[in-house]
Design a protein around this motif. Structure first.
Motif, PDB file in Angstrom:
ATOM      1  N   GLN A  36     -19.239  54.890  12.530  1.00  0.00           N
ATOM      2  CA  GLN A  36     -19.838  54.080  13.238  1.00  0.00           C
ATOM      3  C   GLN A  36     -19.255  54.291  14.684  1.00  0.00           C
ATOM      4  N   LEU A  37     -19.685  55.583  15.228  1.00  0.00           N
ATOM      5  CA  LEU A  37     -19.210  56.107  16.357  1.00  0.00           C
ATOM      6  C   LEU A  37     -20.153  55.491  17.583  1.00  0.00           C
ATOM      7  N   SER A  38     -19.766  55.445  18.717  1.00  0.00           N
ATOM      8  CA  SER A  38     -20.393  55.142  19.972  1.00  0.00           C
ATOM      9  C   SER A  38     -20.933  56.384  20.340  1.00  0.00           C
ATOM     10  N   GLU A  39     -21.648  56.318  21.307  1.00  0.00           N
ATOM     11  CA  GLU A  39     -22.279  57.638  22.110  1.00  0.00           C
ATOM     12  C   GLU A  39     -20.994  58.183  22.647  1.00  0.00           C
ATOM     13  N   ALA A  40     -20.108  57.388  23.328  1.00  0.00           N
ATOM     14  CA  ALA A  40     -18.962  58.151  24.236  1.00  0.00           C
ATOM     15  C   ALA A  40     -17.929  58.587  22.967  1.00  0.00           C
ATOM     16  N   MET A  41     -17.921  58.102  21.815  1.00  0.00           N
ATOM     17  CA  MET A  41     -17.037  58.775  20.762  1.00  0.00           C
ATOM     18  C   MET A  41     -17.826  59.807  20.200  1.00  0.00           C
ATOM     19  N   GLN A  42     -19.016  59.863  20.033  1.00  0.00           N
ATOM     20  CA  GLN A  42     -19.717  61.138  19.620  1.00  0.00           C
ATOM     21  C   GLN A  42     -19.413  62.177  20.485  1.00  0.00           C
ATOM     22  N   GLY A  43     -19.581  62.161  21.846  1.00  0.00           N
ATOM     23  CA  GLY A  43     -19.396  63.048  22.909  1.00  0.00           C
ATOM     24  C   GLY A  43     -17.910  63.432  22.626  1.00  0.00           C
ATOM     25  N   PHE A  44     -16.833  62.749  22.349  1.00  0.00           N
ATOM     26  CA  PHE A  44     -15.540  63.023  22.122  1.00  0.00           C
ATOM     27  C   PHE A  44     -15.333  63.672  20.913  1.00  0.00           C
ATOM     28  N   VAL A  45     -15.907  63.717  19.853  1.00  0.00           N
ATOM     29  CA  VAL A  45     -15.917  64.424  18.769  1.00  0.00           C
ATOM     30  C   VAL A  45     -16.306  65.918  19.043  1.00  0.00           C
ATOM     31  N   VAL A  46     -17.433  66.000  19.775  1.00  0.00           N
ATOM     32  CA  VAL A  46     -17.764  67.243  20.217  1.00  0.00           C
ATOM     33  C   VAL A  46     -16.887  67.831  21.358  1.00  0.00           C
ATOM     34  N   SER A  47     -16.460  67.151  22.085  1.00  0.00           N
ATOM     35  CA  SER A  47     -15.714  67.881  23.447  1.00  0.00           C
ATOM     36  C   SER A  47     -14.262  67.896  23.090  1.00  0.00           C
ATOM     37  N   ILE A  48     -13.781  67.329  21.980  1.00  0.00           N
ATOM     38  CA  ILE A  48     -12.487  67.765  21.823  1.00  0.00           C
ATOM     39  C   ILE A  48     -12.118  69.156  21.496  1.00  0.00           C
ATOM     40  N   ALA A  49     -13.072  69.702  20.661  1.00  0.00           N
ATOM     41  CA  ALA A  49     -13.120  71.150  20.489  1.00  0.00           C
ATOM     42  C   ALA A  49     -13.072  72.080  21.894  1.00  0.00           C
ATOM     43  N   LEU A  50     -13.927  71.443  22.563  1.00  0.00           N
ATOM     44  CA  LEU A  50     -14.121  72.350  23.831  1.00  0.00           C
ATOM     45  C   LEU A  50     -12.651  72.200  24.709  1.00  0.00           C
ATOM     46  N   LEU A  51     -12.115  70.976  24.480  1.00  0.00           N
ATOM     47  CA  LEU A  51     -10.849  70.841  25.094  1.00  0.00           C
ATOM     48  C   LEU A  51      -9.748  71.908  24.513  1.00  0.00           C
ATOM     49  N   GLY A  52      -9.797  72.034  23.274  1.00  0.00           N
ATOM     50  CA  GLY A  52      -9.164  72.986  22.618  1.00  0.00           C
ATOM     51  C   GLY A  52      -9.543  74.493  22.950  1.00  0.00           C
ATOM     52  N   ALA A  53     -10.613  74.529  23.012  1.00  0.00           N
ATOM     53  CA  ALA A  53     -11.182  75.864  23.327  1.00  0.00           C
ATOM     54  C   ALA A  53     -10.621  76.358  24.828  1.00  0.00           C
ATOM     55  N   ALA A  54     -10.793  75.532  25.699  1.00  0.00           N
ATOM     56  CA  ALA A  54     -10.336  75.638  27.091  1.00  0.00           C
ATOM     57  C   ALA A  54      -8.684  76.219  26.976  1.00  0.00           C
ATOM     58  N   ALA A  55      -7.899  75.035  26.295  1.00  0.00           N
ATOM     59  CA  ALA A  55      -6.369  75.760  26.083  1.00  0.00           C
ATOM     60  C   ALA A  55      -6.284  77.038  25.507  1.00  0.00           C
ATOM     61  N   GLY A  56      -7.175  77.255  24.266  1.00  0.00           N
ATOM     62  CA  GLY A  56      -7.085  78.550  23.481  1.00  0.00           C
ATOM     63  C   GLY A  56      -7.352  79.782  24.586  1.00  0.00           C
ATOM     64  N   ALA A  57      -8.415  79.509  25.428  1.00  0.00           N
ATOM     65  CA  ALA A  57      -8.815  80.639  26.338  1.00  0.00           C
ATOM     66  C   ALA A  57      -7.622  80.836  27.337  1.00  0.00           C
ATOM     67  N   ALA A  58      -7.010  79.791  27.963  1.00  0.00           N
ATOM     68  CA  ALA A  58      -5.851  79.755  28.907  1.00  0.00           C
ATOM     69  C   ALA A  58      -5.089  80.702  28.222  1.00  0.00           C
ATOM     70  N   ALA A  59      -4.609  80.368  26.920  1.00  0.00           N
ATOM     71  CA  ALA A  59      -3.438  81.198  26.459  1.00  0.00           C
ATOM     72  C   ALA A  59      -3.708  82.599  26.010  1.00  0.00           C
ATOM     73  N   ALA A  60      -4.869  82.872  25.565  1.00  0.00           N
ATOM     74  CA  ALA A  60      -5.403  84.082  24.918  1.00  0.00           C
ATOM     75  C   ALA A  60      -5.041  85.290  25.809  1.00  0.00           C
ATOM     76  N   GLY A  61      -5.412  85.124  27.076  1.00  0.00           N
ATOM     77  CA  GLY A  61      -5.301  86.449  27.845  1.00  0.00           C
ATOM     78  C   GLY A  61      -3.759  86.831  27.867  1.00  0.00           C
ATOM     79  N   GLN A  62      -2.799  86.040  28.288  1.00  0.00           N
ATOM     80  CA  GLN A  62      -1.349  86.497  28.245  1.00  0.00           C
ATOM     81  C   GLN A  62      -1.101  86.950  26.963  1.00  0.00           C
ATOM     82  N   LEU A  63      -1.411  86.274  25.791  1.00  0.00           N
ATOM     83  CA  LEU A  63      -1.072  86.817  24.550  1.00  0.00           C
ATOM     84  C   LEU A  63      -1.625  88.067  24.259  1.00  0.00           C
TER      85      LEU A  63
END
Length: 447
Positions: A36-63
């Protein structure tokens, strides 16, 4: 070792990137109804992976600069497996979000590191097609996710299997990378010249690699073979490549591509598709176009060149977004479904020969070795950060200002990307990474 085996194995990172990016498109309508997700929550289910992707990309170069490209890819393969399984077994929203976040970190690292690894392994005359094999695998992964979603859309709890299947390529990637060599350019940058020579000989089938190795050592002499500070990203020789890389990173997202990847079934439902299954099937058709046109790009990048394909692709994207905008503005439900399907398919096709593969290829080519990992990381963070913002607000934009205005905004941004490319993006085909670096160094010194 056959170089094709190396390229195919490493490109599984792209397959995982594509599958885990696209599969949420098919699973989201079922997750929405179950939790029973709202439109904003549907967006968050999608976008939390993108938040993780940004964090992963930020660390990947140095590693990657510190520990090597190969080791980091092996570790991230495990993240793909764990994240996919967590999403599949989720009994509540927090567990689902945790799995999506872990997957996002893995996607972010893979999106930056796979093209970097391939670019440093490939000979100059084949680098475009080799690095773009990663983009090809991304599109194949997206298409597979659409097909799997369609086949499982009528199954009770089928969305769980859609998500679980993503762990299989992760296992293959991790095991395959164990057998592959490290990047010879990274080894040379660490002063491990004998290992660099051995890796090059393996990649070139035992041929004489003395000239190529000498070029690596020349590059090493200029960068002193050590990890330079982050402040080096502000040096004149890096400044222009960084503007190009970050600019294309942002434009790849604000022109709307991932709203189509994530929300295509919902777009088609709004255009009048009869059912969720029909919308998913139409999305799979778009995925076929994506794969086919990426294959065309793969064949042309080392002949027609990066810049020309980028300009053609952006012009076509702008035209198709204008058609889609007009279709939603007219709003005749029957014809609109066909207008939406055909214009979205053509838009994705133009993206697939231009901005899709060329962005990832260029950012693997234009940065100096000494800062390549971290500079690619900055560009990739900009890409995923823009992706996060656009994906989070897309459904709210549709609800707030309407589909026509939303896609009209994407069309305007595509025209801006066309102007940016015409003014700043160079041609890099047929040149070694060292030659490209020297060219930017000369340009930076002149400026």
């Amino acid at each position: 070792m056959n170089f094709k085996v190396v390229a195919a194995t490493a490109s599984l990172g792209g397959l995982l990137f594509g599958y885990d990016t696209g599969v949420v498109s098919g699973a989201l309508p079922f997750i929405r109804d179950l939790f029973q997700l709202s439109e904003a929550m549907q967006g968050f289910v999608v976008s939390i992976a993108l938040l993780g992707a940004a964090a992963g990309a930020a660390a990947a170069g140095q590693l990657a600069d510190a520990y090597g490209r190969r080791k980091v890819i092996i570790v991230v393969a495990g993240f793909f497996v764990v994240g996919a399984l967590l999403c599949a077994i989720a009994g509540n929203v927090p567990v689902l979000l945790a799995g999506r976040l872990i997957l996002g970190v893995a996607i972010g690292v893979a999106s930056m590191l796979t093209p970097l690894y391939l670019a440093e392994m490939a000979p100059a005359d084949k680098r475009g097609s080799v690095v773009s094999l990663n983009q090809m695998c991304i599109t194949v992964g997206i298409l597979l996710s659409y097909i799997v979603a369609y086949l499982l859309s009528e199954m009770d709890g089928g969305w769980r299997w859609m998500l679980a299947i993503g762990c299989l390529p992760g296992v293959v990637l991790g095991l395959g990378m164990i057998a592959l060599p490290e990047s010879p350019r990274w080894l040379a940058g660490q002063g491990r010249h004998e290992e660099a020579a051995a890796a090059l000989k393996t990649l070139r089938g035992g041929a004489d690699v003395s000239a190529e190795l000498a070029a690596l050592r020349t590059d090493l002499t200029r960068s002193d073979g050590a990890l330079v500070p982050w402040s080096a990203l502000l040096e004149p020789r890096v400044r222009i490549p960084l503007i190009v890389g970050v600019g294309l990173a942002v434009f790849q997202q604000v022109t709307g591509i991932n709203t189509v990847i994530y929300y295509a079934p919902i777009i088609f439902e709004k255009a009048g598709m009869a059912s969720t299954s029909a919308a998913i099937l139409a999305t799979a058709g778009v995925g076929v176009v994506n794969v086919a046109m990426t294959y065309v790009a793969l064949k042309l990048l080392d002949t027609a060149g990066r810049r020309k394909l980028l300009l053609i692709g952006l012009a076509g994207m702008a035209a198709m977004l204008a058609v889609l905008t007009l279709g939603f503005a007219i709003g005749t439900e029957g014809p609109l479904a066909w207008i939406a399907t055909l214009s979205v398919a053509a838009y994705v096709g133009f993206f697939a020969i231009g901005l899709g593969p060329v962005f990832w290829l260029l950012i693997s080519e234009i940065f100096p070795l000494a800062v390549r990992g971290r500079a690619m990381g900055v560009a990739t963070v900009a890409n995923w950060g823009s992706n996060l913002i656009v994906s989070q607000v897309f459904l709210m934009l549709i609800a707030g200002v309407g589909s026509a205005a939303t896609f009209g905004l994407f069309a305007v941004m595509t025209v801006a990307a066309l102007a940016f490319t015409f003014a700043l993006v160079p041609e890099t085909k047929g040149r070694t990474l060292e030659e490209i670096e020297a060219s930017f160094a000369e340009t930076g010194a002149a400026r």
